[in-house]
Design a protein around this motif. Structure first.
Motif, PDB file in Angstrom:
ATOM      1  N   GLY A 171       0.912  -1.244   0.136  1.00 34.02           N
ATOM      2  CA  GLY A 171      -0.046  -0.291  -0.229  1.00 34.02           C
ATOM      3  C   GLY A 171       0.811   1.000  -0.314  1.00 34.02           C
ATOM      4  O   GLY A 171      -0.359   2.338   0.232  1.00 34.02           O
ATOM      5  N   GLN A 172       1.816   1.214   0.276  1.00 36.75           N
ATOM      6  CA  GLN A 172       2.879   2.294   0.174  1.00 36.75           C
ATOM      7  C   GLN A 172       3.885   2.238  -1.041  1.00 36.75           C
ATOM      8  O   GLN A 172       4.413   1.347  -1.607  1.00 36.75           O
ATOM      9  N   THR A 186       4.664  14.617  -3.796  1.00 37.05           N
ATOM     10  CA  THR A 186       2.487  14.209  -3.168  1.00 37.05           C
ATOM     11  C   THR A 186       2.106  13.882  -4.382  1.00 37.05           C
ATOM     12  O   THR A 186       1.366  14.417  -5.489  1.00 37.05           O
ATOM     13  N   GLN A 187       1.246  12.839  -4.542  1.00 37.60           N
ATOM     14  CA  GLN A 187      -0.324  12.304  -5.498  1.00 37.60           C
ATOM     15  C   GLN A 187      -1.468  12.977  -4.811  1.00 37.60           C
ATOM     16  O   GLN A 187      -1.438  12.366  -3.462  1.00 37.60           O
ATOM     17  N   ASP A 243      -4.112  12.422  -5.249  1.00 37.84           N
ATOM     18  CA  ASP A 243      -5.517  11.515  -5.645  1.00 37.84           C
ATOM     19  C   ASP A 243      -4.730   9.483  -5.205  1.00 37.84           C
ATOM     20  O   ASP A 243      -3.461   9.409  -6.473  1.00 37.84           O
ATOM     21  N   SER A 244      -5.718   9.202  -4.370  1.00 32.13           N
ATOM     22  CA  SER A 244      -5.487   7.968  -4.632  1.00 32.13           C
ATOM     23  C   SER A 244      -5.650   6.934  -5.790  1.00 32.13           C
ATOM     24  O   SER A 244      -5.319   5.870  -5.605  1.00 32.13           O
ATOM     25  N   HIS A 245      -7.169   7.025  -5.583  1.00 35.52           N
ATOM     26  CA  HIS A 245      -7.616   6.907  -6.840  1.00 35.52           C
ATOM     27  C   HIS A 245      -8.127   7.153  -7.904  1.00 35.52           C
ATOM     28  O   HIS A 245      -8.860   8.642  -7.627  1.00 35.52           O
ATOM     29  N   CYS A 296       0.383  15.573  -9.536  1.00 34.41           N
ATOM     30  CA  CYS A 296       1.382  15.672  -8.679  1.00 34.41           C
ATOM     31  C   CYS A 296       2.562  16.612  -8.362  1.00 34.41           C
ATOM     32  O   CYS A 296       1.987  17.162  -9.327  1.00 34.41           O
ATOM     33  N   GLU A 329      -1.253   0.472 -10.925  1.00 33.50           N
ATOM     34  CA  GLU A 329      -0.885   1.467  -9.826  1.00 33.50           C
ATOM     35  C   GLU A 329       0.511   2.535 -10.560  1.00 33.50           C
ATOM     36  O   GLU A 329       1.435   2.427 -10.710  1.00 33.50           O
ATOM     37  N   THR A 333       2.865   7.980  -3.027  1.00 36.93           N
ATOM     38  CA  THR A 333       2.753   7.356  -1.849  1.00 36.93           C
ATOM     39  C   THR A 333       1.924   6.330  -3.021  1.00 36.93           C
ATOM     40  O   THR A 333       1.219   5.301  -3.216  1.00 36.93           O
ATOM     41  N   THR A 360      -0.964   5.957  -7.049  1.00 40.83           N
ATOM     42  CA  THR A 360      -2.446   6.151  -7.726  1.00 40.83           C
ATOM     43  C   THR A 360      -2.674   5.196  -8.067  1.00 40.83           C
ATOM     44  O   THR A 360      -2.267   4.650  -8.775  1.00 40.83           O
ATOM     45  N   ARG A 361      -3.704   4.953  -7.242  1.00 38.50           N
ATOM     46  CA  ARG A 361      -4.283   3.465  -8.695  1.00 38.50           C
ATOM     47  C   ARG A 361      -5.374   4.147  -9.062  1.00 38.50           C
ATOM     48  O   ARG A 361      -5.886   4.253  -9.216  1.00 38.50           O
TER      49      ARG A 361
END
Lengths: 113, 113
Positions: A40-41, B5-6, B8-10, B23, B88, B105, B107-108
């Motif tokens: 997850g990282q 820093t991204q 959006d995680s998804h 980003c 990812e 971290t 982005t999916r």
């Protein structure tokens, strides 16, 4: 060209044991870097070796060590394994030092029980 | 110290629609910036890199990114998503001349039919 190869692909260990992970760079590549990717990282930098000398070290404890051999292959050793060492360990190679494109292997999945 | 820093995680898109992965970076020096993609249980593949030449960088598989110093951004775009783009994506920064990569971290990207 054969890509970066890592062995083994999967490994299960118990706490307190020691582990050795292996990496063969792309033919002609002299720089090898190691990264740890916890689930997850994003990957975290562990070491870089170029021409058999350590060129960089990330924020990891002394339990982590590595070396590079005359044929430019590399080993990553982790002693006194902790549950938190469970991760995907990635090896990357590049032709030389500096801002060179890095080519990653598929990694070794290490699980600590 | 460098960081990315991204935002959006998804990200979810439909096949054939545009892709935007955001980003922002922080670097004390002139950075090198990269986008890597990781498919499940695989290593990382370099999509594209910026190292101070043209600010619009074209990569593989139709992806491109624009370096905007004033906004400290390096967003990844693609005009038309394909199902095979589901993976990812990592935005990465390094200090120019050094091998150590600092990853975001991730982005999916999810692509629906």
């Amino acid at each position: 060209d054969t890509g970066v190869t890592q062995s083994p692909t999967h490994l299960i260990k118990t706490r307190g044991q020691q582990v050795t992970l292996r990496c063969s760079p792309i033919s002609g590549h002299k720089s090898v870097s190691w990264y740890q990717q916890v689930l997850g990282q994003g990957p975290q930098f562990i070491f870089q070796y170029y021409e058999k000398e350590e060129r960089g070290r990330g924020n990891f404890p002394d339990r982590f060590s590595a070396r590079q051999f005359p044929n430019y292959s590399s080993e990553l050793n982790v002693n006194a394994l902790l549950l938190g060492d469970s991760a995907l360990y990635l090896c990357a190679s590049s032709y030389r030092d500096g801002n060179q494109p890095q080519h990653f292997g598929d990694g070794t999945r290490l699980s600590i029980l | 110290a460098q960081s990315v820093t991204q935002l959006d995680s998804h990200v979810s898109v439909s096949e054939g629609t545009p892709v935007l992965l955001r980003c922002n970076y922080s670097s004390s020096y002139s950075p090198s910036l990269f986008w890597y993609v990781q498919h499940p249980n695989k290593g990382l593949q370099l999509l594209l890199k910026y190292t101070s030449a043209a600010t619009l960088v074209k990569g593989i598989n139709g992806f491109e990114a624009e370096f905007k110093k004033s906004e400290t951004s390096f967003h990844l775009t693609k005009p038309s998503a394909h199902m095979s783009d589901a993976a990812e994506y990592f935005c990465v920064v390094s200090e120019r001349g050094f091998q150590k990569l600092v990853f975001g971290t991730g982005t999916r990207l999810l692509v629906s039919p």
